[in-house]
Enzyme design. Structure first.
Site, PDB file in Angstrom:
ATOM      1  N   GLY A  69       5.657  -9.361   3.522  1.00 55.02           N
ATOM      2  CA  GLY A  69       4.903 -10.430   2.863  1.00 55.02           C
ATOM      3  C   GLY A  69       3.429 -10.433   3.198  1.00 55.02           C
ATOM      4  N   GLY A 101       7.781  -1.234   1.156  1.00 55.60           N
ATOM      5  CA  GLY A 101       7.091  -1.121   2.438  1.00 55.60           C
ATOM      6  C   GLY A 101       7.492  -2.268   3.351  1.00 55.60           C
ATOM      7  N   GLY A 116       1.440  -8.591   1.892  1.00 56.78           N
ATOM      8  CA  GLY A 116       0.836  -8.474   0.557  1.00 56.78           C
ATOM      9  C   GLY A 116       1.155  -9.669  -0.334  1.00 56.78           C
ATOM     10  N   SER A 163       0.815  -1.218   0.000  1.00 57.40           N
ATOM     11  CA  SER A 163       0.000   0.000   0.000  1.00 57.40           C
ATOM     12  C   SER A 163       0.853   1.274   0.000  1.00 57.40           C
ATOM     13  CB  SER A 163      -0.927  -0.009   1.211  1.00 57.40           C
ATOM     14  OG  SER A 163      -0.177  -0.239   2.385  1.00 57.40           O
ATOM     15  N   GLU A 197      10.306  -9.523  -3.648  1.00 57.35           N
ATOM     16  CA  GLU A 197      10.779  -8.356  -2.882  1.00 57.35           C
ATOM     17  C   GLU A 197      12.176  -8.620  -2.326  1.00 57.35           C
ATOM     18  OE1 GLU A 197       6.502  -6.569  -1.284  1.00 57.35           O
ATOM     19  OE2 GLU A 197       7.661  -7.849   0.027  1.00 57.35           O
TER      20      GLU A 197
HETATM   21  C1  MLT Z   1       4.668  -6.213   2.284  1.00 54.74           C
HETATM   22  O1  MLT Z   1       5.816  -6.405   2.650  1.00 54.74           O
HETATM   23  O2  MLT Z   1       3.844  -7.132   2.166  1.00 54.74           O
HETATM   24  C2  MLT Z   1       4.241  -4.848   1.940  1.00 54.74           C
HETATM   25  O3  MLT Z   1       5.289  -4.271   1.260  1.00 54.74           O
HETATM   26  C3  MLT Z   1       3.876  -3.979   3.100  1.00 54.74           C
HETATM   27  C4  MLT Z   1       3.139  -2.745   2.649  1.00 54.74           C
HETATM   28  O4  MLT Z   1       1.919  -2.806   2.398  1.00 54.74           O
HETATM   29  O5  MLT Z   1       3.714  -1.651   2.537  1.00 54.74           O
END
Ligand code: MLT
Length: 234
Positions: free
Chosen positions: A100, A87, A102, A32, A108
């Site tokens: 994670g 994020g 998301g 997000s 990532e």
């Molecule tokens: C995550 O690591 O799943 C996302 O990057 C967290 C976020 O929503 O910023």
């Protein structure tokens, strides 16, 4: 805009202003908060005519890059990145992250590992002293589908806690990641602190593809605070 969204935006804008330079390759995280970073990147592209290649960490990130007419790259053509911005679901005082939430932890982590600098943007609710204090959905672990029960048993047997397959909301069945795998969410018992060792041990279990534990990978974290200020952690 509520204080949480505004905090995400403040952190994202600061990171893009401080870390994105001309003629660089940047990793674009998922979730997000990264949406605000992409907005700022688009503004800067227009204002400064920057030459920046963006490497996505997920389907979502790729869509953000394409929809905003940024330059899309990949690790085949750009295996070394100048910076990755992403994020996090939680950041503890030792720079350990849970990521994670998301569902994009694998790509990532790969993209972050290829970057000279890995920078986290987050709102103030993600800052903690010890992992588990803030993020209550467990540590995400991406696994090969045929191994999920065996891995659940191993982790529960070794460390305790509860571990569930993440289920999809708009489908009868599990979440399938961008890589075709399942995600287990491990609600670990209180008192665990040696995250580096635990991360290595879990990663060694056959069928585990990657964990959402990012141990001391981030160089800098920008937290947007409720009063509009930014807290920096490194
Ligand atoms: C995550 O690591 O799943 C996302 O990057 C967290 C976020 O929503 O910023």
């Amino acid at each position: 805009m509520g204080s949480l969204e505004s905090a995400k935006k403040t952190a994202a804008y600061k990171a893009v202003d401080e870390y994105v330079k001309n003629n660089t390759v940047i990793g674009i995280g998922s979730g997000s908060t990264i949406i605000y970073a992409v907005h700022r990147l688009v503004e800067r592209m227009k204002e400064e005519n920057l030459n920046v290649v963006c490497v996505p960490t997920s389907f979502q990130a790729r869509q953000l890059i394409l929809n905003n007419h940024l330059t899309l790259g990949d690790l085949e053509t750009h295996p070394k990145l100048d910076c990755a911005i992403d994020g996090a679901d939680e950041v503890d005082s030792d720079m350990n992250l849970i990521k994670g939430g998301g569902g994009c932890l694998l790509q990532e982590k790969i993209v972050a590992s290829c970057a000279d600098e890995f920078v986290i943007i987050a709102d103030y609710t993600k800052s903690s002293q010890q992992l588990g204090e803030k993020y209550k959905k467990g540590i995400p672990i991406e696994v090969i589908p045929m191994a999920y029960v065996a891995i659940q048993k191993r982790i529960k047997g070794n460390y305790g806690g509860n571990i569930q397959v993440r289920m999809a909301l708009a489908k009868a069945g599990p979440v399938i990641t961008d890589n075709g795998n399942f995600i287990l969410d491990w609600h670990f018992p209180q008192g665990l602190t040696n995250w580096n060792k635990i991360n290595i041990e879990i990663s060694m279990i056959p069928g585990v593809v990657e964990t959402g534990l990012f141990i001391k990978m981030a160089k800098k974290v920008f937290f947007g605070m409720p009063d509009g200020s930014i807290k920096e952690q490194s």
